[in-house]
Design an enzyme around this catalytic site. Sequence first.
Site, PDB file in Angstrom:
ATOM      1  CD  GLU A  56      -3.011  -1.154   2.217  1.00 53.35           C
ATOM      2  OE1 GLU A  56      -2.929  -0.299   3.113  1.00 53.35           O
ATOM      3  OE2 GLU A  56      -3.956  -1.968   2.134  1.00 53.35           O
ATOM      4  CD  GLU A  67      -3.375  -6.902   3.756  1.00 47.70           C
ATOM      5  OE1 GLU A  67      -4.225  -6.131   4.266  1.00 47.70           O
ATOM      6  OE2 GLU A  67      -2.153  -6.733   3.903  1.00 47.70           O
TER       7      GLU A  67
END
Length: 469
Positions: A138, A285
């Site tokens: 991220e 995820e």
Amino acid sequence: MALSKLPLYSVFFFLYISLSISSQALSSKIAVAQIKDQQDNEPFVGINIGEDVSNLMSATELVSFLQFQKLTHIKLYDADPDILKALAKTKIRVIISVPNNQLLAIGSSNTTAASWIGKNVVAYYPQTVITAIAVGDEVLTTVPSSAPLLMPAIESLYSALVAENLHNQIKISTPHSASIILDSFPPSQSFFNQSWISVIQPLLHFLSRTGSPLMMNFYPYYVFMQNKGVVPLDNSLFKPLTPSKEMVDPNTLLHYTNVLDAMVDAAYFSMKNMNFTDVVVLVTESGWPSKGDSKEPYATIDNADTYNSNLIKHVLDHSGTPFHPEITSSVYLYELFNEDLRSPPVSEANWGLFYANSTPVYLLHVSGSGTFLANDTTNQTYCIVMDGVDSKTLQAALDWVCGPGRANCSEIQPGENCYQPNNVKNHASYAFDSYYQKEGRASGSCDFKGIAMTTTTDPSHGSCIFPGR
């Protein structure tokens, strides 16, 4: 899941329409064959392994545990040498990661990138089946200052793989937060945050050119928490919906029965709007916390069990999405262990399926959905009262279970085997377990408004035998 990963979604506005509006098939021009070539032969459910855990088992013990639990795909947040060594000859497929703090060195030097590949890939492959490298985590949303280094790091690592002739076997990508996608609903109107186009455009070119996936971290839990009153809980948990509660894209008339599918399709539409139609979405995820603080009332064992169990079934049933019913994205659950060393809030330490000592936090209900996880519902699963519940609440639940709930409560009547000890907690535990077993140990049948829990420890005592035995 670190606090820094909390996505900042734009507010969803769901259009609820009745069944009278017929859904029309969208004419997709996406190159489905090219996308499907990038996937394993079958969609799979993998799992993330974080290491912010007290008394984490050794690498050898961990791999034995993975094998016992029938886990075939894992993702690491680094390239732990002990774990990679222990994985040798197990056929467990692993994604390794370049931590964010290594991007500067790798993105600035081809030599450093080649050294990283040599140390963390060539030293173990093919005995250890490394399938992909996740470059950073991220990056655009958690360490935006490193964004200019992302593509140089990816290209340098790819060149190193080419030099070792491993570029066809091992893919390279980078996991993104869902917040890089704006206007997430309706999916057909989604687009990437224009602030990051200078990175996303070349990244998608790279993924298309190399047959690598777009890695996305998708959490319906956060969508629900940030849009309560707009996004129903049932939509977030994959629960069956009446047609009037389905989410409908007004542009395509595609019906969405769950939030995750809408998020995946938002990624496909965002890519399509940039003329990329041959890149698969890999969900790196997704999960649901089993415990939270007072501001996280929906972080419960029952919701976590429901979400993850239904997610596993959704993937293994080849459900696809409304936009791509023929393509099912594989998903890596977040996560294997509760990471008890995580900072508050409470939910941060409670995303795991297991505690560090390998006992399950809860038991998934995935029977009939392949061989994922050995901690499926078993014949020795029981439902008992949680500690700290007041007697008045317990008595009300007990009255319901033995009345409208139609549990068999004969054994807790005076003179019967489970009457003693004569207190409401003991009687309620027996009654709860009777109801739980009667309902086939179905997800949600051991909750009773949050005062019950499942356990693998037999609560039977003396001549009192609980129904679960």
